[in-house]
Design a protein around this motif. Sequence first.
Motif, PDB file in Angstrom:
ATOM      1  N   THR A   9      98.520   9.259  27.492  1.00 44.50           N
ATOM      2  CA  THR A   9      97.565   9.162  26.495  1.00 44.50           C
ATOM      3  C   THR A   9      97.770   9.677  25.406  1.00 44.50           C
ATOM      4  N   TYR A  12      95.467  15.244  22.674  1.00 42.57           N
ATOM      5  CA  TYR A  12      94.301  15.592  21.693  1.00 42.57           C
ATOM      6  C   TYR A  12      94.458  16.929  20.945  1.00 42.57           C
ATOM      7  N   PRO A  18      86.730  18.387  25.189  1.00 39.57           N
ATOM      8  CA  PRO A  18      86.663  16.871  25.531  1.00 39.57           C
ATOM      9  C   PRO A  18      85.289  16.354  25.017  1.00 39.57           C
ATOM     10  N   HIS A  22      87.786  10.985  24.232  1.00 37.34           N
ATOM     11  CA  HIS A  22      89.085  11.356  25.092  1.00 37.34           C
ATOM     12  C   HIS A  22      88.963  11.175  26.555  1.00 37.34           C
ATOM     13  N   THR A  26      91.405   8.814  28.912  1.00 37.17           N
ATOM     14  CA  THR A  26      92.139   9.301  29.803  1.00 37.17           C
ATOM     15  C   THR A  26      91.875   8.599  31.094  1.00 37.17           C
ATOM     16  N   THR A  47      99.778  13.477  29.866  1.00 38.73           N
ATOM     17  CA  THR A  47      98.703  13.777  28.934  1.00 38.73           C
ATOM     18  C   THR A  47      99.008  14.960  28.604  1.00 38.73           C
ATOM     19  N   SER A  49      98.232  18.406  25.111  1.00 36.25           N
ATOM     20  CA  SER A  49      97.413  19.005  23.845  1.00 36.25           C
ATOM     21  C   SER A  49      98.361  18.906  22.778  1.00 36.25           C
ATOM     22  N   PHE A  78      90.402  21.309  28.375  1.00 39.26           N
ATOM     23  CA  PHE A  78      91.076  19.822  28.993  1.00 39.26           C
ATOM     24  C   PHE A  78      91.538  19.729  30.230  1.00 39.26           C
TER      25      PHE A  78
END
Length: 518
Positions: A9, A12, A18, A22, A26, A47, A49, A78
Amino acid sequence: MSAVFYLTTPIYYMNGEPHIGHTYATVVADTLARYHRLCGERTFLLTGSDEHGEKVLEAAAERGVPPQEITDHYSAIFRSTWDELGLHYDRFIRTTEPAHRQVVQGILQTLFDRGQIYFQEYGGNYCVGCERFLTERDLVDGLCRDHERAPEHRTESNYFFKMTEHFEWLVGHFEEHPDFVRPERYRNEALAMLRDESGLGDLCISRPKSRLHWGIELPFDADYVCYVWFDALVNYLTGAGYPDGEEFPEFWSECQHVIGKDILKPHAIFWPTMLHALGVEPPRHLNVHGFWNVDDRKVSKSLGNMVAPLIMRDRYGFDAFRYYLMRDMVFGLDASFSEEALVARVNADLANNLGNLVSRTLNMTERFTEGRVPEPGPGDEPERAVESALAQAVAEVDRRVREMALHRALEAILRAVDAANRYLEQREPWKAAKDPERAGGVATTLYTCCEALRITALLLSPFLPEKSAEILARLGLEGALKGARLPADASWGRIPVGSPTSVGKPLFPRIESEEQPA
Ligand code: ME8
């Protein structure tokens, strides 16, 4: 089909909680990963950050806390949100991890040693409010569009990656791999950027610490940190174990990214050229999705229309929410979110169509065949039509998922459910049971419906993991998803005769309009 599947993904920005966007990216990735896993592929979903750069620093400054504190805070949110929603990932990467810093610095040093990075002074329009150089697009009547003040002319020295050297190769790559960026509209968009030479130069990959200190230090100049996009893109390599991970070559050769259309340029232009300079193959596909607008407006913090996924889960159940997200967005195009549309979709497809098949089948199995999957007779044309509708759905779902048309995959499954519902109407077991001439066929009818439900649940399981498991449990097949394989387990006739069924509460209760929030 390949043996492995590596999916990512976007990572973010850690400057807020989120929201629907987002969550959508996901959910799509979680669904794809579940599907490929169900097909027996060794699947790895990454995934995480994106923790450096100006956006995060601004958010930290607004709250008066150090940037690491803010990234720790949002990164935990998240992660726990995905966990609470049952969105499974194999690794959650943080760009502030020492392991990632090491990979980024290693790559920077390699490119520097290969002469791919040079140092240059340049001048430009610098906005003190934005704390950055502006481009022509940031200016309105010569003023910064955000701060409405004239920029200053400033000079600065920075490091640049010789990105333009790789453009000829990249155009060739696009030509040889027409589905590198998909859907096609984004391939065309990326090619247009690439061909518009005035729009792209070499890539500035540093920021002087005097201006921005929050980033990964350049290994060859301690006065500079790395540009946030260069650092962020490399997460896909770090996450797969680059450079020495034993499984890196195998997983990387099947790497696909899921991204939104807003980050096409860094992924379709910067990223492949960076990889090419390193001697690493580009990812197999960039799967680009469109934007959710809420009540026809862009999702933004200032509008307060971010649609929190946990609230949606509490209100409708997460399977219903994810179904709506995947069914109502044509992958690649924008879509408009509204709770009215969500309710209408869930009622039509899940409560009425699928829910009806589930409840009628299980209720009648309870009443007419002692709560067990009955032994079927040989069956006739209508039974074979249901069998064939399911077989078609199995084949179409595979094709549609692999070409990223998730809404079409769901349509195909719901068409098969429709066929099973029509079959029930035709056979009318509720009447046939009372008719001595037709009562003998009831077992075949209910067997056919139970088997159609089993296969439907299997096909739906990547999209609606909880509800599918529940359907299977009510067919006496608790835990059947563990170790299940497509397509083998979706072949007709695998439901065990005698399996105990249970009616339970409605799986998808109709959402009544008075319950709809205003
Ligand atoms: O861009 N509709 O992070 P980000 C649909 N850190 N999807 C949306 C959306 C919307 N309204 N808003 C956001 C960054 N998204 C970088 C990425 S990757 C190496 C670095 C989704 O927090 C969409 O997938 O701004 C978009 O690309 C992503 O969130 C951007 O998230």
